[in-house]
Design a protein around this motif. Structure first.
Motif, PDB file in Angstrom:
ATOM      1  N   THR A 192       0.830  -1.207   0.000  1.00 53.84           N
ATOM      2  CA  THR A 192       0.000   0.000   0.000  1.00 53.84           C
ATOM      3  C   THR A 192       0.861   1.252   0.000  1.00 53.84           C
ATOM      4  OG1 THR A 192      -1.826  -1.121   1.111  1.00 53.84           O
ATOM      5  CG2 THR A 192      -1.735   1.281   1.307  1.00 53.84           C
ATOM      6  N   PHE A 193       1.883   1.279   0.867  1.00 53.97           N
ATOM      7  CA  PHE A 193       2.758   2.450   0.931  1.00 53.97           C
ATOM      8  C   PHE A 193       3.553   2.627  -0.360  1.00 53.97           C
ATOM      9  CE2 PHE A 193       7.129   3.975   1.871  1.00 53.97           C
ATOM     10  CZ  PHE A 193       6.810   5.311   2.092  1.00 53.97           C
ATOM     11  N   VAL A 194       4.117   1.558  -0.864  1.00 55.25           N
ATOM     12  CA  VAL A 194       4.945   1.644  -2.067  1.00 55.25           C
ATOM     13  C   VAL A 194       4.105   2.050  -3.276  1.00 55.25           C
ATOM     14  CG1 VAL A 194       6.362   0.289  -3.673  1.00 55.25           C
ATOM     15  CG2 VAL A 194       6.685   0.039  -1.218  1.00 55.25           C
ATOM     16  N   THR A 195       2.865   1.585  -3.328  1.00 60.64           N
ATOM     17  CA  THR A 195       1.981   1.914  -4.455  1.00 60.64           C
ATOM     18  C   THR A 195       1.524   3.364  -4.386  1.00 60.64           C
ATOM     19  OG1 THR A 195       1.194  -0.367  -4.579  1.00 60.64           O
ATOM     20  CG2 THR A 195      -0.175   1.322  -5.614  1.00 60.64           C
ATOM     21  N   SER A 196       0.836   3.709  -3.315  1.00 62.79           N
ATOM     22  CA  SER A 196       0.222   5.029  -3.234  1.00 62.79           C
ATOM     23  C   SER A 196       1.210   6.096  -2.780  1.00 62.79           C
ATOM     24  CB  SER A 196      -0.968   4.980  -2.268  1.00 62.79           C
ATOM     25  OG  SER A 196      -1.787   6.098  -2.423  1.00 62.79           O
ATOM     26  N   VAL A 206      -5.976  -0.142  -1.581  1.00 58.96           N
ATOM     27  CA  VAL A 206      -5.258   0.863  -2.357  1.00 58.96           C
ATOM     28  C   VAL A 206      -5.575   0.748  -3.848  1.00 58.96           C
ATOM     29  CG1 VAL A 206      -3.156  -0.540  -2.699  1.00 58.96           C
ATOM     30  CG2 VAL A 206      -2.993   1.957  -2.704  1.00 58.96           C
ATOM     31  N   VAL A 207      -5.922  -0.450  -4.298  1.00 57.59           N
ATOM     32  CA  VAL A 207      -6.226  -0.650  -5.714  1.00 57.59           C
ATOM     33  C   VAL A 207      -7.501   0.091  -6.115  1.00 57.59           C
ATOM     34  CG1 VAL A 207      -6.720  -2.400  -7.477  1.00 57.59           C
ATOM     35  CG2 VAL A 207      -5.029  -2.861  -5.706  1.00 57.59           C
ATOM     36  N   GLU A 208      -8.388   0.318  -5.165  1.00 57.58           N
ATOM     37  CA  GLU A 208      -9.631   1.016  -5.473  1.00 57.58           C
ATOM     38  C   GLU A 208      -9.386   2.454  -5.907  1.00 57.58           C
ATOM     39  OE1 GLU A 208     -12.059   0.619  -2.005  1.00 57.58           O
ATOM     40  OE2 GLU A 208     -12.035  -1.588  -2.061  1.00 57.58           O
ATOM     41  N   ARG A 209      -8.231   2.993  -5.566  1.00 62.67           N
ATOM     42  CA  ARG A 209      -7.882   4.349  -5.991  1.00 62.67           C
ATOM     43  C   ARG A 209      -7.491   4.404  -7.467  1.00 62.67           C
ATOM     44  NH1 ARG A 209      -6.296   7.838  -1.734  1.00 62.67           N
ATOM     45  NH2 ARG A 209      -4.641   8.724  -3.027  1.00 62.67           N
ATOM     46  N   ILE A 267       0.329  17.069  -5.819  1.00 67.11           N
ATOM     47  CA  ILE A 267       1.220  16.227  -6.601  1.00 67.11           C
ATOM     48  C   ILE A 267       0.968  14.784  -6.192  1.00 67.11           C
ATOM     49  CG2 ILE A 267       3.621  15.642  -7.103  1.00 67.11           C
ATOM     50  CD1 ILE A 267       4.329  18.582  -6.678  1.00 67.11           C
ATOM     51  N   VAL A 268       0.668  13.943  -7.171  1.00 65.57           N
ATOM     52  CA  VAL A 268       0.268  12.554  -6.921  1.00 65.57           C
ATOM     53  C   VAL A 268       1.387  11.620  -7.392  1.00 65.57           C
ATOM     54  CG1 VAL A 268      -1.463  10.786  -7.434  1.00 65.57           C
ATOM     55  CG2 VAL A 268      -2.149  13.187  -7.233  1.00 65.57           C
ATOM     56  N   PRO A 269       1.907  10.764  -6.511  1.00 60.01           N
ATOM     57  CA  PRO A 269       3.003   9.881  -6.929  1.00 60.01           C
ATOM     58  C   PRO A 269       2.612   8.839  -7.970  1.00 60.01           C
ATOM     59  CG  PRO A 269       2.993  10.137  -4.539  1.00 60.01           C
ATOM     60  CD  PRO A 269       1.712  10.728  -5.051  1.00 60.01           C
ATOM     61  N   HIS A 270       1.399   8.266  -7.873  1.00 58.76           N
ATOM     62  CA  HIS A 270       1.035   7.163  -8.769  1.00 58.76           C
ATOM     63  C   HIS A 270       0.145   7.656  -9.909  1.00 58.76           C
ATOM     64  CE1 HIS A 270      -0.081   3.263 -10.288  1.00 58.76           C
ATOM     65  NE2 HIS A 270       0.674   2.673  -9.381  1.00 58.76           N
TER      66      HIS A 270
END
Length: 803
Positions: free
Chosen positions: A175-179, A459-462, A684-687
């Motif tokens: 979750t942390f690494v993704t989002s 987190v995938v729901e985002r 600013i969005v990382p993913h």
């Protein structure tokens, strides 16, 4: 969503990977402590401080703004172990030596927080063996985390569990690494080199072997195995140079040391290639040593010749007949390559066959599903398609038979047959009998013998439109939601009947008069029926600016009046967006250049993916920003000056003027914020795949907070005195040979607009007044012969013309 709160991270090891992982953590605003050994001479933190300074010099930059490298806290194992107790995540990234890592774990164990996750960034050492050095209390919170180099830019992160890793720990870290970090996570089994490097390095070794077999040169191979083949543009050997030949040799050695002919039937092809051995002996380690398979001398690129041991001229291209073959549909393409008689075609078939063969034989041992392999190769090696995707697209059973025929004939690298599941059972029967490993139900898990769906973490729901593989089921933005209005230029649609989405459909999302009409209609619809409007087009780029090619016929038929009308309409569109009664949010990914930048800055808010590149670049085609970009610069300067104690407008104008006059582009969303194209209030969005989710929620939040458009107001300009100061600097640049006469002319027009023209300093002007100056200057330039040279040069070659 129950999330693991990462308030601070410790990175152990200030080498290339450790320092760059720390840099990326700074990019996403995560406080980070970077550890290394105490220096033997000078300050104890000397090793780390030197690494931090080096981050500022690297290209491509590992950090959004070089000065932010100073946000990394330097520490050493002798003085600062107590800092570990403040960290929620500890990433070990020291050299790939099992004994060194185990020794370090014993030293840090007493200082770790009771809840902290501990992860080893290793490219191939056994995570289970590493975990054995840890106390029992830490083992459940320990796993492998494998970033790809460079960490800022490479999407892939592999997570590797040990038998004692608690499942929820991996879920929290994913979750942390993704989002939080914006990465694509693949979970790998604890096998040598995990998934991407196992498949990728084996593929590179196989490619080098086939290069020897077919007698091809490195430049031809790179031409064949780059974009033409749907892989990274750097091809095979240039990619190896970028990665580092010593790094590649280390990964090869991991395969050699941890595998054998019994555990890997391809083991015989894992020998260090003679050319790699020769380059390593000469100290030619690739890009970092300025020599590897290729070497740049002045403007010339040379390639290494093994026979002579010298560098010789390069630049040879592949036979175009194979370029045409590679454009054919997948099934036809593979048949043509397999049946070709020339060495280049036979080489291409051989490396593709080898990739299918290797991936199928090893799928069950290295990964849970075929999805993990294909995503790992997409994200870790820049492939457009993973091996299973291409195989499936080309016709599953037919390709399988061709591969097996080559195996039986002794033409493959190994005699190992394709697994039984390739030829019979669910894989062959899937997709209505077409066959394949990716289906609407999921991707093939050979261990369980089922098609397994994606892991359903919150987190995938985002990710409203996640990156899908060929054959997978899932939403695709092109036809998702409910379409409200649609033309060839713009689609207006909604997912929830609360926020309207405007998606530009033109090539490179260029802004044409038809796009402007669509955006105008979008604002009207949003004001009448929705809580807000989000401008988001699904993929990169956000927009490369005005569609100059579309303007040329009108210019040739009607003259400059047609251009003035088109520019005037673009300006009206920008003002309509700015003063809409509902929030307009631009969701930026990739390039937002020229008119794309203007579209962004005139929106009520911007939500940008971190790897966004924003700038006013019209100077490159001999023009000035004509849709309100210079007006924005002047207005922002006035607003910033009003918020300060200074009376002089010019200092607040300088950076914006320079950015426009030099066509400066922010090389990240972070840098674009420092230039002024993004504001501190922008997100600013990382993913990349969370961008729309965040933008939609931001529009709703703004509406529900009682959003009101800004008041239209007059603002002061620097006037003729400010212009005179700027012109003095431009004269010096022209006379010093730093800019051409035409550059000087264009910059003079920019200066005239941003300072308000021939008016007194402090004169109050409107946006419409400055836009009139913009439009007049733009139209004057488009009739200039040197500007026309630049426009035609850009349209023909895609590269700026300096004249």
């Amino acid at each position: 969503m129950n999330r693991f709160n990462v308030r601070k991270v410790a990175v152990l090891g200030a080498g290339v990977m450790g320092a760059q992982i720390a840099a990326h953590l700074v990019n996403v605003k995560v406080p980070v402590v970077l550890f290394d050994l105490p220096a033997k001479e000078g300050p104890k933190n000397g090793i780390v401080t030197k690494a931090i300074e080096n981050l500022k010099k690297l290209k491509p930059s590992p950090i959004g703004v070089a000065a932010d490298a100073d946000l990394i806290v330097a520490a050493n194992y002798e003085e600062h172990m107590a800092l570990l107790g403040e960290c929620d995540l500890v990433i070990e990234a020291i050299a790939e030596r099992m004994d060194w890592k185990l020794d370090l774990y014993q030293k840090i164990a007493p200082h770790l927080a009771a809840h902290a996750i501990v992860a080893s960034n290793t490219s191939g050492l056994s995570i289970t063996k590493l975990s054995e050095a840890l106390p029992e209390a830490i083992k459940p919170r320990f796993c492998g985390i494998h970033f790809f180099n460079p960490p800022r830019y490479m999407t892939l992160v592999e997570l590797i569990a040990t038998p004692t890793t608690q499942p929820e720990i991996l879920d929290q870290l994913e979750t942390f690494v993704t989002s939080g970090l914006g990465k694509g996570v693949v979970r790998a089994k604890d096998t040598p080199n995990f998934i991407a490097n196992r498949i990728g390095i084996a593929g590179m070794l196989a490619t080098m072997k086939e290069v020897e077999n077919f007698g091809l040169t490195f430049d031809v191979v790179d031409d064949l195995t780059g974009k033409r083949l749907g892989r990274a543009s750097s091809g095979t050997f240039r990619t190896a140079d970028v990665v580092g030949l010593d790094t590649m040799a280390h990964v090869i050695k991991t395969l050699q040391d941890n595998l054998n002919a019994e555990t890997d039937p391809f083991y015989a092809s894992f020998g260090t290639p003679p050319v790699l051995k020769a380059l390593l002996e000469k100290g030619h380690l690739g890009q970092k040593a300025k020599a590897g398979f290729f070497k740049k001398v002045g403007r010339d690129i040379l390639r290494f010749d093994l026979e002579s041991g010298e560098y010789v001229p390069s630049g040879e291209k592949a036979d175009e007949v194979y370029g045409r073959m590679l454009k054919k549909p997948a099934g036809e393409r593979l048949k043509l390559l397999r049946n070709s008689t020339g060495p280049q075609g036979r080489f291409l078939w051989a490396i593709l066959r080898n990739s299918f063969h290797y991936a199928a034989v090893h799928l069950a041992t290295i990964a849970d599903t075929a999805r993990d392999v294909d995503l790992a190769m997409r994200w870790g090696f820049g492939m457009k398609q993973g091996p299973f995707e291409l195989w499936q697209e080309a016709g599953w059973l037919e390709v399988a038979k061709m591969v097996q025929e080559d195996i039986d004939a002794g033409n493959a690298l190994s005699r190992a047959p394709l697994p039984d599941w390739v030829f019979k059972g669910p894989v062959v029967e899937s997709n209505g009998g077409a066959g394949g490993v990716h289906t609407a139900q999921g991707s093939w898990n050979p261990t369980k013998g089922v098609f397994e769906p994606r892991r359903q973490l919150p987190v995938v729901e985002r990710q409203l439109f996640p990156e899908l593989l060929l054959g997978e089921a899932g939403p695709r933005f092109a036809d998702a939601g409910t379409t409200i209005e649609e033309t060839d230029a713009v689609r207006l649609w909604t997912l929830d009947n609360e926020v309207l989405i405007a998606s530009i459909k033109t090539k490179m999302h260029a802004i044409s008069p038809e796009v402007c009409e669509g955006l105008m209609q979008a604002v009207e619809l949003a004001e009448a029926r929705y809580q807000g409007l989000v401008v988001w087009s699904g993929d990169e780029p956000f927009s490369v600016g005005a569609d100059l090619q579309a303007m040329l016929p009108a210019f040739l038929a009607v003259g400059v009046a047609a251009i003035e009308d088109a520019e005037g309409f673009m300006q009206q569109t920008m003002l309509r967006l700015r003063y809409a009664s509902v929030p307009v949010v631009s969701a930026i990914r990739g390039m937002a250049l020229g008119g794309g930048c203007e579209l962004a800055v005139y929106s009520g808010k911007r939500v940008a993916h971190m790897e966004s590149y924003v700038g006013l670049v019209e100077v490159g085609v001999g023009l000035i920003p004509g849709a309100g970009g210079l007006t924005y610069i002047a207005r922002r300067a006035a607003e910033n000056a009003q918020a300060s104690t200074g009376k002089d407008l010019l200092p607040f104008l300088t950076e914006g003027f320079t950015a426009a006059a030099m066509a400066k582009v922010g090389t990240s969303a972070i840098e674009s914020r420092s230039i002024g194209y993004l504001l501190d209030s922008d997100l600013i969005v990382p993913h990349k795949d969370e961008l729309l989710y965040v933008a939609l929620n931001e529009a709703k939040a703004m509406f529900r907070a009682g959003y009101r458009a800004p008041h239209k107001r007059l603002f002061p300009v620097a006037g003729r005195d400010g212009k005179a100061t700027v012109m003095g600097q431009l004269v010096n640049m022209r006379d010093g040979g730093f800019i051409s006469q035409h550059d000087f002319h264009i910059a003079s027009l920019i200066a005239n607009v941003v300072t308000g023209g021939d008016v007194d300093p402090g004169t109050l002007v409107s946006e419409e007044y400055l836009m009139t100056l913009e439009r007049q200057a733009f139209c004057a330039l488009i009739t200039h012969p040197k500007t026309q040279e630049r426009i035609l040069g850009m349209l023909n070659t895609g590269k700026p013309v300096r004249n």
